[in-house]
Design a protein around this motif. Structure first.
Motif, short mmCIF file in Angstrom:
data_model
loop_
_atom_site.label_atom_id
_atom_site.label_comp_id
_atom_site.label_asym_id
_atom_site.label_seq_id
_atom_site.Cartn_x
_atom_site.Cartn_y
_atom_site.Cartn_z
N VAL A 39 0.83 -1.24 -0.05
CA VAL A 39 0.09 0.18 0.07
C VAL A 39 0.77 1.31 -0.02
N ALA A 40 1.88 1.34 0.86
CA ALA A 40 2.88 2.55 0.82
C ALA A 40 3.68 2.50 -0.36
N LEU A 41 4.03 1.61 -0.92
CA LEU A 41 4.59 1.65 -2.36
C LEU A 41 3.86 2.08 -3.74
N VAL A 42 2.56 1.67 -3.61
CA VAL A 42 1.62 2.40 -4.44
C VAL A 42 1.51 3.82 -4.32
N LEU A 43 1.24 4.43 -2.95
CA LEU A 43 1.12 5.75 -2.88
C LEU A 43 2.44 6.41 -3.19
N LEU A 44 3.58 6.03 -2.61
CA LEU A 44 4.68 6.69 -3.04
C LEU A 44 5.31 6.61 -4.55
N ALA A 45 4.96 5.52 -5.06
CA ALA A 45 5.14 5.11 -6.71
C ALA A 45 4.22 6.20 -7.39
N LEU A 46 2.82 6.22 -7.23
CA LEU A 46 2.04 7.07 -7.71
C LEU A 46 2.40 8.56 -7.68
N GLY A 47 2.65 8.89 -6.37
CA GLY A 47 3.12 10.28 -6.11
C GLY A 47 4.33 10.66 -6.97
N HIS A 48 5.38 9.90 -7.15
CA HIS A 48 6.81 9.90 -7.84
C HIS A 48 6.32 10.05 -9.23
N MET A 81 14.21 7.88 -0.48
CA MET A 81 14.87 6.66 0.36
C MET A 81 13.74 5.95 0.76
N ALA A 82 12.62 6.22 1.16
CA ALA A 82 11.49 5.21 1.32
C ALA A 82 11.05 4.35 0.26
N LEU A 83 11.14 5.00 -0.88
CA LEU A 83 10.53 4.27 -2.01
C LEU A 83 11.65 3.11 -2.40
N LEU A 84 13.08 3.41 -2.21
CA LEU A 84 14.02 2.75 -2.62
C LEU A 84 13.94 1.35 -1.60
N TRP A 85 14.15 1.74 -0.35
CA TRP A 85 13.99 0.46 0.87
C TRP A 85 12.60 -0.14 0.79
N LEU A 86 11.74 0.49 0.67
CA LEU A 86 10.31 -0.48 0.80
C LEU A 86 10.38 -1.22 -0.61
N ALA A 87 10.75 -0.75 -1.84
CA ALA A 87 10.71 -1.37 -2.90
C ALA A 87 11.67 -2.69 -3.03
N MET A 88 12.91 -2.48 -2.56
CA MET A 88 13.90 -3.53 -2.32
C MET A 88 13.54 -4.51 -1.20
N GLY A 121 21.35 -6.53 -0.42
CA GLY A 121 22.15 -5.61 0.36
C GLY A 121 22.99 -4.55 -0.41
N PHE A 122 23.77 -5.03 -1.39
CA PHE A 122 24.38 -4.32 -2.43
C PHE A 122 23.76 -3.04 -3.14
N ILE A 123 22.26 -3.51 -3.45
CA ILE A 123 21.77 -2.19 -4.07
C ILE A 123 21.13 -1.15 -3.15
N LEU A 124 20.76 -1.70 -1.83
CA LEU A 124 20.27 -0.95 -0.77
C LEU A 124 21.46 0.09 -0.34
N VAL A 125 22.71 -0.42 -0.09
CA VAL A 125 23.89 0.17 0.04
C VAL A 125 24.30 1.27 -0.84
N LEU A 126 24.40 1.02 -1.99
CA LEU A 126 24.57 1.91 -3.32
C LEU A 126 23.48 2.70 -3.30
N GLY A 127 22.36 2.61 -3.33
CA GLY A 127 21.30 3.49 -3.73
C GLY A 127 21.11 4.29 -2.34
N THR A 128 21.57 3.89 -1.15
CA THR A 128 21.55 4.91 -0.13
C THR A 128 22.62 5.85 -0.03
N TYR A 129 23.67 5.29 -0.38
CA TYR A 129 25.08 6.22 -0.60
C TYR A 129 24.94 7.30 -1.59
N VAL A 130 24.26 6.92 -2.93
CA VAL A 130 23.77 8.04 -3.76
C VAL A 130 23.01 9.08 -3.48
N LEU A 131 21.90 8.82 -2.49
CA LEU A 131 20.84 9.61 -2.05
C LEU A 131 21.58 10.57 -0.81
#
Length: 142
Positions: A39-48, A81-88, A121-131
């Motif tokens: 549910v949170a991802l639908v709201l975050l993704a539609l907003g994005h 960040m919420a979109l990245l973490w929740l999606a992954m 873990g790799f994608i979460l660390v890399l995405g968080t690092y970029v953000l």
């Protein structure tokens, strides 16, 4: 004293289902997480999508400067960040379920889950690092 006929027959059967091992209630909480994160991802993704593709000039205004201005705000950093973490984590949990359903051997299940954990873990660390470390000044011509 307990009577013989009061006991369930399944207790005497060698192939009777046993209590699952592992973390108690893990599958219940994983199931609940999938529902709430979905549910949170639908709201975050539609907003994005609305902000990036429809609002103002839509996709024509999206460039490095737009992203730099957007990520200058803690609100948008937290949003992304919420979109990245929740999606992954949502996707990894779904893949964990699929691996559990289709892996016949425990060894295969172990290696596939390990690979999934490493990739997630790799994608979460890399995405968080970029953000977190994004520097808007690198786009300024000197």
């Amino acid at each position: 004293m307990e009577k013989e006929h009061d006991r369930p027959a399944s207790l005497d059967h060698p192939r009777a289902p046993r209590r699952p091992r592992g973390i108690p209630y893990f599958e219940k909480y994983a199931w609940l997480f999938m529902r709430f994160s979905g549910v949170a991802l639908v709201l975050l993704a539609l907003g994005h999508l609305f902000i990036m593709l429809i609002w103002d000039d839509g996709v024509y205004r999206v460039d490095f400067n737009f992203i730099a201005q957007r990520w200058a705000s803690p609100f948008w950093q937290i949003w992304d960040m919420a979109l990245l973490w929740l999606a992954m984590v949502h996707g990894a949990n779904g893949m964990r379920t699929i691996i559990g359903d289709y892996s016949r051997k425990n060894v295969t299940k172990f290696y596939l889950n390990s690979l999934l954990l490493l990739a997630t873990g790799f994608i979460l660390v890399l995405g968080t690092y970029v953000l977190v470390t994004f520097d808007a000044s690198i786009g300024v011509n000197q």
